[in-house]
Design a protein around this motif. Sequence first.
Motif, PDB file in Angstrom:
ATOM      1  N   LYS A  26       0.839  -1.208   0.000  1.00  0.00           N
ATOM      2  CA  LYS A  26       0.000   0.000   0.000  1.00  0.00           C
ATOM      3  C   LYS A  26       0.869   1.251   0.000  1.00  0.00           C
ATOM      4  N   GLU A  27       2.030   1.177   0.648  1.00  0.00           N
ATOM      5  CA  GLU A  27       2.971   2.300   0.684  1.00  0.00           C
ATOM      6  C   GLU A  27       3.448   2.647  -0.723  1.00  0.00           C
ATOM      7  N   ALA A  28       3.485   1.652  -1.611  1.00  0.00           N
ATOM      8  CA  ALA A  28       3.903   1.876  -3.002  1.00  0.00           C
ATOM      9  C   ALA A  28       2.707   2.202  -3.910  1.00  0.00           C
ATOM     10  N   GLY A  29       1.500   2.197  -3.322  1.00  0.00           N
ATOM     11  CA  GLY A  29       0.305   2.553  -4.091  1.00  0.00           C
ATOM     12  C   GLY A  29      -0.515   1.370  -4.569  1.00  0.00           C
ATOM     13  N   TYR A  30      -0.117   0.160  -4.211  1.00  0.00           N
ATOM     14  CA  TYR A  30      -0.819  -1.031  -4.676  1.00  0.00           C
ATOM     15  C   TYR A  30      -1.865  -1.496  -3.657  1.00  0.00           C
ATOM     16  N   ASP A  31      -3.092  -1.680  -4.119  1.00  0.00           N
ATOM     17  CA  ASP A  31      -4.191  -2.149  -3.275  1.00  0.00           C
ATOM     18  C   ASP A  31      -4.303  -3.661  -3.447  1.00  0.00           C
ATOM     19  N   LEU A  32      -3.658  -4.398  -2.560  1.00  0.00           N
ATOM     20  CA  LEU A  32      -3.604  -5.857  -2.710  1.00  0.00           C
ATOM     21  C   LEU A  32      -4.988  -6.487  -2.553  1.00  0.00           C
ATOM     22  N   LYS A  33      -5.823  -5.891  -1.734  1.00  0.00           N
ATOM     23  CA  LYS A  33      -7.188  -6.402  -1.574  1.00  0.00           C
ATOM     24  C   LYS A  33      -7.922  -6.374  -2.909  1.00  0.00           C
ATOM     25  N   GLN A  34      -7.864  -5.243  -3.577  1.00  0.00           N
ATOM     26  CA  GLN A  34      -8.543  -5.087  -4.860  1.00  0.00           C
ATOM     27  C   GLN A  34      -7.919  -5.978  -5.943  1.00  0.00           C
ATOM     28  N   LEU A  35      -6.592  -6.033  -5.960  1.00  0.00           N
ATOM     29  CA  LEU A  35      -5.883  -6.796  -6.991  1.00  0.00           C
ATOM     30  C   LEU A  35      -6.169  -8.294  -6.884  1.00  0.00           C
ATOM     31  N   ILE A  36      -6.093  -8.834  -5.676  1.00  0.00           N
ATOM     32  CA  ILE A  36      -6.347 -10.264  -5.501  1.00  0.00           C
ATOM     33  C   ILE A  36      -7.815 -10.586  -5.769  1.00  0.00           C
ATOM     34  N   SER A  37      -8.706  -9.709  -5.332  1.00  0.00           N
ATOM     35  CA  SER A  37     -10.133  -9.898  -5.594  1.00  0.00           C
ATOM     36  C   SER A  37     -10.409  -9.950  -7.097  1.00  0.00           C
ATOM     37  N   LYS A  38      -9.819  -9.018  -7.840  1.00  0.00           N
ATOM     38  CA  LYS A  38      -9.983  -8.987  -9.299  1.00  0.00           C
ATOM     39  C   LYS A  38      -9.441 -10.262  -9.937  1.00  0.00           C
ATOM     40  N   ASP A  39      -8.269 -10.682  -9.485  1.00  0.00           N
ATOM     41  CA  ASP A  39      -7.630 -11.844 -10.092  1.00  0.00           C
ATOM     42  C   ASP A  39      -8.426 -13.117  -9.816  1.00  0.00           C
ATOM     43  N   ILE A  40      -8.955 -13.233  -8.611  1.00  0.00           N
ATOM     44  CA  ILE A  40      -9.783 -14.403  -8.282  1.00  0.00           C
ATOM     45  C   ILE A  40     -11.007 -14.447  -9.189  1.00  0.00           C
ATOM     46  N   LYS A  41     -11.669 -13.301  -9.333  1.00  0.00           N
ATOM     47  CA  LYS A  41     -12.877 -13.230 -10.174  1.00  0.00           C
ATOM     48  C   LYS A  41     -12.562 -13.582 -11.630  1.00  0.00           C
TER      49      LYS A  41
END
Length: 255
Positions: free
Chosen positions: A122-137
Amino acid sequence: MKKKKKLKIKKEVKKKFMFLVIGILLVTISCEVINYLYHIERKITPNTTEKKEYYKLYDFGFIYNQSTSDYNQNGIDDYTDILNGAKKVAKINPKYVSKYYDGGYPPESEGTSADLIVWSLKEAGYDLKQLISKDIKQTQKTNENTYNIKIRDDNIDFRRITNQQIFFDRYAKKITTDINEIGSFQPGDIIIFDYNSHIAIVSDKINKNGIPYIIHLHDDKQKSKEEDILETTDMAITDHYRFEYNEKLEKLINS
């Protein structure tokens, strides 16, 4: 007589050629041995006479890698941002707590090893929650189901090490897991132990043997969240990643 002379010349040429080949092989082997011994010496001896509590890679003659990406455009490259995010967590020193949270995110005062990865990225600007959720879908839509999830839960899926491992396998660069390869472990790298039992960030600190410290949330017995344990832990490093913006990740973000 001429034939004998020619044969004699050919034998001499072959003999010289063999000596040349043997000489080249000996030089090559000697160089490899010297190079090996040089690196062994570098491993156990920093290039400084000053005794320190901890060292940095440049004390061993190595440089720090900088990411070519600055995703959040804050003037700091991604690798450094990820390291800084982990350092901030270590400074806060959260209590190790593993439980479900509505909304997904635990408070800064508590969390697990997987949460440290979320905060660091998140410090680098990446939202891991959103990214993993998108990838799973996406994998479910294509019947790929890489994550082996039947029922999604965005509040917890991104906080599972197993899912983080699958995500990094798909979107990050894989690096060696051999801690003795000095310089291969860079600050901000992500390492996973025993396949999916624990996860951590590589620190910019290294010990006198050139082995990096790690930043992690392991349990409440930790005196510090930044520790020199890779030579003593019973856990084995099974995955090592370097994460930054790339074309595949760009497609996921923009999907």
